[in-house]
Design an enzyme around this catalytic site. Structure first.
Site, PDB file in Angstrom:
ATOM      1  N   ASP A   1      22.036  52.221  82.633  1.00 40.43           N
ATOM      2  CA  ASP A   1      22.673  51.742  83.816  1.00 40.43           C
ATOM      3  C   ASP A   1      22.046  50.162  83.805  1.00 40.43           C
ATOM      4  OD1 ASP A   1      23.624  51.041  86.327  1.00 40.43           O
ATOM      5  OD2 ASP A   1      22.637  52.821  87.483  1.00 40.43           O
TER       6      ASP A   1
HETATM    7  C1  BGC Z   1      24.727  51.242  89.510  1.00 35.14           C
HETATM    8  C2  BGC Z   1      25.846  52.107  88.736  1.00 35.14           C
HETATM    9  C3  BGC Z   1      26.961  51.104  88.308  1.00 35.14           C
HETATM   10  C4  BGC Z   1      26.454  49.670  87.711  1.00 35.14           C
HETATM   11  C5  BGC Z   1      27.730  48.782  86.856  1.00 35.14           C
HETATM   12  C6  BGC Z   1      24.494  49.942  88.709  1.00 35.14           C
HETATM   13  O1  BGC Z   1      23.629  49.236  89.748  1.00 35.14           O
HETATM   14  O2  BGC Z   1      23.694  51.952  89.347  1.00 35.14           O
HETATM   15  O3  BGC Z   1      26.317  53.104  89.304  1.00 35.14           O
HETATM   16  O4  BGC Z   1      27.786  51.748  87.364  1.00 35.14           O
HETATM   17  O5  BGC Z   1      25.647  49.013  88.435  1.00 35.14           O
HETATM   18  O6  BGC Z   1      28.204  48.135  87.971  1.00 35.14           O
END
Ligand code: BGC
Length: 757
Positions: free
Chosen positions: A284
């Site tokens: 993530d």
């Molecule tokens: C979130 C994810 C997301 C990623 C990219 C993160 O902060 O937890 O769900 O896919 O950002 O945008």
């Protein structure tokens, strides 16, 4: 260690063969490419970047991202969209790097791309898997038309704590329903052939257990035993893997003491060795770097740990890019481990057909043709109406006659910016239909008087926090008293009051946890004043999570839960309020009476001191100040008609292991409207080797019945539906009695039995 020499040599040989096998690709083209790659080039493929602000201000990529792409230090980008912009970025990679390896282009297409659908929690309340698959299909068509080939969706985290803002992004509390939704979404995004320019890689997230964040606080610790993990929280991720999901995103939280991003048990032993996943794992957003404050060491330490654990791609953090080479030199990481991660990323690019044509997603005619089409908007309107849940309908206030005099009040009745809901970065709030616009369109003969009546909240500090992406909460210049008076005045000439109340869109979602999940006080005061007028009041409730609404539920009102329902919100709400569509949604989360009951969900265990009476008894498992039962059970949802259940029977009284059994029931539409009902089946495994939940959802069917019509419904329990993970984490069923409950929600009492031999 006592090393028996011959055995040890055989062991080493096997380990070596396994590593060799993992390093090499079955795809000759990918293997040839890998053979040519330098260590730097391989590490570059493991780096996922976002140019961030650069896109919004018009330039395709910001300076250093551009330089890194040209230097072969980037495997993919996200936050870039539109065929022309994506083409510029893709050309940077293809024309400037030695091996011309194309980039992946990712995005968070969480509930529709530009045609925004309801938040996923809302969509799940349709219990309509075909509809859910179609929503994902349309999202993929639109996103790929804009050059995107990798979607960070579905989010399948089981969530049983509505304080957690991200409950909005998933399918609720239940692993059975959550697994079915996960599969439908993966099928919708990936289609039958990933090289088709209409399909995209899906990425199931957040692996794993992110929804169990302690106390509902985002990014918080997770601590869970394996039995609960395997039986309750892991099934939807596994379902996505079984459906062939191409990638997995590791979560921010720790799992058994090790952050998911660096957790070998999770990313390799479970995901690959036990479940057979063959795609790639991405972290993530900076979750790799976040292992430093988690307390696991330096960036070099956590990067090495994560690569070895099975992480293939590093989102934004650049820990892999900046430390892996050094770790190879120091012998902390083997080049083969980097080759293996690189192979997985290249294989994904191969699946998409990017090596045949890096520009296959970049047809500049497609956005106009495929995005925000009238058909897609019509679908958005239909799925929105199907996500609404009629929580209560005092004196059948709803539906309202189309020629009624309606006082339409509340801070969300004329708010465009709050319609899309959280995590809709690809949508445009300015295209959303407001409730007042929907009312005027659907009921042109109604006489509508509008008043805002209250601010979403009067708390300026809270307003500032939820306005990060633009004005969602606008605090009026007028005093709360003046606004309420205006609303009450509007009711005077009306037959009925519709108050659109609840949360602003950014009061739920990422980093939007709340410790108090009631309707804000400013709006509570408005609701009290409206009810005091004695006029019939329908509350249209918007939120990204279950709210604690015990006070409002006790009032003589109708309550229609509409979540944040997307670009067609206003039209869909009007369709239901005026009776063009008879609501059929059912809750996919239990609604607590108060925050003290959280976590709360239907598949609880009995305890040794159960209290089925729901009245306090000393030395029973209960509370002094509230019943155990929730305000609204999982599966709850009314209709303008009502359904009766009869003739429940199991096809056989006894089955053997690995045999299916059908359960029959008659459902009759007893009211005055045609309508749909979600027939739900709950199972209780009465005695088994580990304590069973009191009941668990194990089947459902959504059926349409004309008024007065009866249908015989058949639900089938397959052998796997009787199985669970036992103390040794084996997936088994055990002989004995099973109780089957079928009905309209998780409290249903119609019951039959069968025995498993
Ligand atoms: C979130 C994810 C997301 C990623 C990219 C993160 O902060 O937890 O769900 O896919 O950002 O945008």
């Amino acid at each position: 260690m006592n090393l028996n020499k011959p055995y040890f040599i055989v062991f080493l040989l096997f380990a070596f063969i396994r590593l060799q096998a993992q390093e090499r690709s079955n795809i000759p083209m990918v293997q040839e490419l890998l053979d040519k790659m330098t260590l730097d080039e391989k590490i570059g493929q493991l780096n996922l970047l976002t140019p961030g602000g650069g896109v919004a201000t018009g330039s395709v990529v910001s300076k250093d991202v551009e330089e890194k792409i040209k230097a072969g230090q980037v495997g993919g980008l996200f936050g870039v969209s539109g065929p022309n912009k994506v083409r510029v970025a893709q050309e940077l990679a293809v024309n400037n790097t030695r091996l011309k390896i194309p980039l992946l282009f990712g995005s968070d297409v969480i509930h529709g791309y530009k045609t925004t659908f309801p938040i996923p929690l809302g969509i799940s309340c349709s219990w309509d898997l075909e509809l859910i698959e179609e929503a994902a299909r349309i999202a993929a068509v639109e996103a790929t038309a804009d050059g995107i080939n990798w979607n960070f969706s579905p989010m399948v985290d089981i969530a049983r704590d509505p304080r957690w803002g991200r409950i909005a992004e998933g399918a609720g509390e239940d692993p059975y329903l959550g697994s079915a939704v996960a599969k439908a979404m993966v099928r919708g995004y990936q289609g039958a052939d990933l090289s088709d320019p209409n399909t995209m890689l899906s990425c199931v997230k957040h692996f794993a257990l992110y929804g169990a964040s302690q106390a509902g606080r985002d990014y918080h610790t997770v601590d869970m035993g394996k039995i609960k993990m395997f039986n309750q929280y892991l099934p939807p991720y596994k379902a996505a893997v079984d459906a062939g999901v191409a990638s997995v995103m590791s979560s921010f939280n720790d799992v058994d003491g090790i952050p998911a991003t660096g957790n070998k048990w999770l990313l390799t032993d479970l995901l690959r060795d036990r479940w057979g996943f063959t795609g790639f794992v991405v972290s993530d957003y900076t979750s790799l770097n976040e292992m430093i404050p988690h307390g696991l060491g330096s960036l070099q330490d956590v990067s090495a740990l994560s690569l070895k654990a099975g992480l293939d791609m590093d989102m934004v953090g650049e820990g892999f890019l900046s430390t892996l080479k050094k770790s190879v030199k120091e012998g902390r990481v083997m080049e083969e481990e980097i080759t293996q991660a690189c192979r997985r990323v290249l294989e994904a690019k191969h699946k998409l057909g990017l090596f045949d044509n890096p520009y296959r997603y970049l047809d500049s005619n497609r956005p106009k043709r495929d995005i925000l089409t009238p058909e897609h908007r019509q679908f958005a309107r239909e799925i929105a109406a199907r996500s609404f849940v009629l929580l209560k309908n005092h004196n059948t206030i709803l539906p309202i006659k189309k020629n009624a005099k309606v006082a339409l009040v509340g801070p969300l009745a004329d708010s465009r910016k709050n319609m899309l809901g959280t995590w809709a970065p690809t949508g445009n709030p300015d295209l959303a239909v407001t409730v007042i616009e929907g009312f005027k369109k659907v009921a042109p003969d109604a006489i509508i008087s509008y008043a805002k009546g209250a601010n979403i909240t009067d708390d300026k500090e809270l307003a500032k926090k939820v306005n990060v992406f633009g004005p969602r909460v606008v605090i009026d210049q007028r005093s709360p008293e003046v606004m309420i008076k205006e609303a009450v005045d509007a009711t005077k000439s009306s037959d009925v009051v519709v108050a659109v109340v609840g949360e602003a869109s950014e009061m739920s979602g990422e980093s939007a946890s709340r410790t108090d999940i009631s309707i804000p006080e400013s709006q509570k005061k408005l609701i009290r004043a409206l009810v005091a007028t004695g006029k019939p009041v329908a509350l249209v409730l918007m939120s990204g999570r279950p709210l604690t609404i015990a006070e409002e539920y006790d009032l003589p009102v109708a309550l229609l839960q509409v979540w944040h329902s997307g670009v067609e919100a206003g039209n869909a709400i009007a369709d239901v309020v005026f009776g063009d569509y008879n609501p059929s949604g059912k809750l996919t989360t239990t609604w607590p009476r108060n925050v003290g009951q959280i976590p709360i969900y239907h598949s609880v265990k009995n305890t040794g001191r159960p209290n089925p009476k729901d009245r306090f008894e000393k030395f029973k498992s209960n509370y002094l100040d509230a019943p155990n039962s929730p305000l609204l059970p999982f599966g709850h949802g009314l209709s303008y008609t009502h359904f009766e259940y009869s003739n429940l029977a199991a096809e056989k009284s006894e089955i053997s292991q690995n045999e299916s059994i059908t359960i029959n029931v008659t459902v009759t539409n007893k009211g005055n409207f045609d309508g749909e009902e979600v027939v739900q089946l709950y199972l209780r495994d009465v005695i088994r080797s580990i304590t069973p939940p009191v009941r668990q959802l194990k089947g459902f069917k959504k059926v349409f019945l004309k008024k007065g019509e009866s249908q015989d419904i058949t639900l089938t329990l397959k052998p796997a539906d009787l199985k669970f993970y036992n103390g040794a984490l084996e997936f088994v069923s055990e002989p004995g009695e099973f109780e089957v409950f079928v009905g309209t929600d998780s409290n249903c009492s119609l019951k039959t039995l069968f025995m498993l031999k």
